[in-house]
Design an enzyme around this catalytic site. Structure first.
Site, PDB file in Angstrom:
ATOM      1  N   LYS A 139       0.926  -1.850  -0.150  1.00  0.00           N
ATOM      2  CA  LYS A 139      -0.296  -0.022  -0.539  1.00  0.00           C
ATOM      3  C   LYS A 139       0.937   1.418   0.079  1.00  0.00           C
ATOM      4  O   LYS A 139       2.666   1.167   0.435  1.00  0.00           O
ATOM      5  CB  LYS A 139      -0.981  -0.187   0.864  1.00  0.00           C
ATOM      6  CG  LYS A 139      -0.023   0.088   2.385  1.00  0.00           C
ATOM      7  CD  LYS A 139      -1.018  -0.555   3.952  1.00  0.00           C
ATOM      8  CE  LYS A 139      -0.284  -0.267   4.996  1.00  0.00           C
ATOM      9  NZ  LYS A 139      -1.177  -0.807   6.185  1.00  0.00           N
ATOM     10  N   TYR A 192      15.800  29.762  10.151  1.00  0.00           N
ATOM     11  CA  TYR A 192      14.401  30.787  10.786  1.00  0.00           C
ATOM     12  C   TYR A 192      14.285  30.421  12.085  1.00  0.00           C
ATOM     13  O   TYR A 192      14.562  29.271  12.725  1.00  0.00           O
ATOM     14  CB  TYR A 192      13.162  29.923  10.014  1.00  0.00           C
ATOM     15  CG  TYR A 192      12.943  30.055   8.459  1.00  0.00           C
ATOM     16  CD1 TYR A 192      12.406  31.083   7.800  1.00  0.00           C
ATOM     17  CD2 TYR A 192      12.715  28.761   7.454  1.00  0.00           C
ATOM     18  CE1 TYR A 192      12.549  31.514   6.103  1.00  0.00           C
ATOM     19  CE2 TYR A 192      12.353  29.168   6.627  1.00  0.00           C
ATOM     20  CZ  TYR A 192      12.873  30.397   6.242  1.00  0.00           C
ATOM     21  OH  TYR A 192      12.034  30.858   4.264  1.00  0.00           O
TER      22      TYR A 192
HETATM   23  C1  LIG Z   1      -0.178  -1.883   6.622  1.00  0.00           C
HETATM   24  C2  LIG Z   1      -1.022  -2.916   7.175  1.00  0.00           C
HETATM   25  C3  LIG Z   1       0.022  -4.315   6.951  1.00  0.00           C
HETATM   26  C4  LIG Z   1       1.309  -4.126   7.446  1.00  0.00           C
HETATM   27  O1  LIG Z   1       2.111  -3.162   8.509  1.00  0.00           O
HETATM   28  P1  LIG Z   1       3.249  -3.755   8.681  1.00  0.00           P
HETATM   29  O2  LIG Z   1       3.615  -3.210  10.128  1.00  0.00           O
HETATM   30  O3  LIG Z   1       3.821  -2.424   7.779  1.00  0.00           O
HETATM   31  O4  LIG Z   1       3.815  -4.469   8.202  1.00  0.00           O
HETATM   32  C5  LIG Z   1      -0.927  -5.503   7.550  1.00  0.00           C
HETATM   33  N1  LIG Z   1      -1.690  -5.517   7.831  1.00  0.00           N
HETATM   34  C6  LIG Z   1      -2.912  -4.529   7.970  1.00  0.00           C
HETATM   35  C7  LIG Z   1      -4.843  -4.284   8.059  1.00  0.00           C
HETATM   36  C8  LIG Z   1      -2.441  -3.442   7.696  1.00  0.00           C
HETATM   37  O5  LIG Z   1      -2.589  -2.074   7.833  1.00  0.00           O
END
Ligand SMILES: *Cc1c(COP(=O)(O)O)cnc(C)c1O
Length: 363
Positions: free
Chosen positions: A43, A259
């Protein structure tokens, strides 16, 4: 969605991405959970590292099951995978909305159903197409509530092939909530005897076998980020953030930097200004705290990080530094874990934040 091409631009920051290290992390996780199928979570443009290149690499490691968050990500992934493995399964965590059901069907995406309402609507429209069911065992974010599970199991038109849940506290393997969720999930999954089971993301995958079930779905660990509250030495670094020095200067005691003048020199100080800023994904919260490696020596950020620039204090460098020299903000000598911590964030946010202006170079 993203599909940012690699480029040869050399004026600003870039991320070196070692695809072989992703393959090595994939192999390490597979060994850590030898009884489970190894899926991959890609993702958010593969955690900011580029969906196209990362998915191709993983498919080449014989990964056959992928997870994304949104159906648009799934449709993009389907195009990437078509030429390699048209049968790959693509699960979409967020499940269908009325306006996205058609996209699920068109791109052959498997929804993760997260409520009785979603399950009933999918059952009515899907003609027996497979689906996953996410059961909430204590995260209270996404997933069917326990009170809905029996009614979902009774939907005869539904073809649930995977039941899953998600651990809230896997960043600390000693947290008792892990066992509570695990035991609750094992009990409820019995109500779906034909479905495979999945509980663990990266954290649970690196915990003991009781957390592995039929399929693990790691994300961050593939990309070299520790899922734990401490760094994880079994992971190979995948990404390195680098940027060139664009200017050098010496300032006298009492002079300030940047800044808000938040850095004030107490001694003669030599500064290197580097082409990297929060607009490239280096969080402003790392101001005054983050380190970079430059010419083999560590240097700390002096003053506030700005949109396009960071100032490093190189007073103690023995090697002379020139414009065009490269500073590395995480990678080999400085870990992603360390830099994320110095920014008061985690590897997930730091990596996904790099998806904007910084270039990508695949090794
Ligand atoms: C993002 C996600 C994962 C992967 O998690 P990591 O900690 O990056 O391994 C797995 N399951 C769900 C439901 C997620 O939202």
């Amino acid at each position: 969605m993203s599909g940012k091409p690699p480029s040869d631009k050399t004026s600003g920051p870039w991320v070196d991405i070692n695809l072989d290290a992703i393959a090595a992390n994939y192999a390490m996780l597979r060994q850590a959970a030898p009884t489970a199928e190894m899926a991959a979570v890609v993702k958010c443009d593969a955690y900011g590292l580029g969906l196209d290149a990362v998915a191709k690499k993983l498919a080449g490691q014989n990964c056959k099951t992928f997870f994304v968050a949104y159906p648009e990500e799934g449709a993009e992934l389907r195009q990437v995978l078509n030429a390699i493995n048209a049968d790959a399964a693509i699960y979409v965590f967020n499940g269908p909305l009325p306006q996205t059901i058609a996209l699920f069907q068109r791109a052959n995406l498997t929804p993760v159903l997260n409520s009785l309402e979603q399950a009933a609507k999918w059952a009515a429209r899907s003609a027996g197409a497979p689906a996953a069911l996410h059961i909430d065992t204590g995260m209270n974010r996404l997933g069917a509530q326990l009170s809905e599970v029996d009614a979902i199991a009774a939907l005869s038109a539904l073809n649930i092939e995977l039941v899953m849940s998600h651990l809230a506290c896997a960043s600390d393997p000693a947290d008792p909530k892990n066992d509570q969720q695990r035991n609750l999930f094992a009990t409820i999954a019995k109500g779906f005897p034909r479905a495979r089971t999945s509980l663990s993301a990266s954290g649970g995958a690196l915990m003991d076998q009781r957390f592995h079930f039929d399929l693990i779905r790691p994300g961050i660990a593939l990309y070299g980020g520790s899922p734990f509250d401490v760094d994880e030495p079994r992971l190979k670094p995948v990404a390195a953030l680098r940027a060139p020095v664009v200017q050098l200067r010496d300032i006298a005691p009492g002079e300030t930097v940047g800044y808000g003048a938040s850095f004030k020199a107490t001694a003669p100080t030599r500064l290197a200004t580097v082409a990297l800023g929060y607009g490239d994904g280096m969080p402003i919260s790392g101001s005054g705290r983050v380190h970079a490696m430059i010419a083999g020596t560590r240097a700390r950020v002096a003053g506030r990080i700005s949109m396009d620039l960071i100032t490093l204090d190189i007073t103690n460098h023995k090697n002379p530094i020139k414009t065009g020299d490269i500073a590395t903000f995480f990678g080999e000598e400085i870990s992603l874990f360390e830099t994320a911590k110095a920014c008061n964030t985690n590897a997930y946010e730091l990596l996904t934040g790099l998806g904007g202006r910084a270039d990508r170079r695949y090794l």
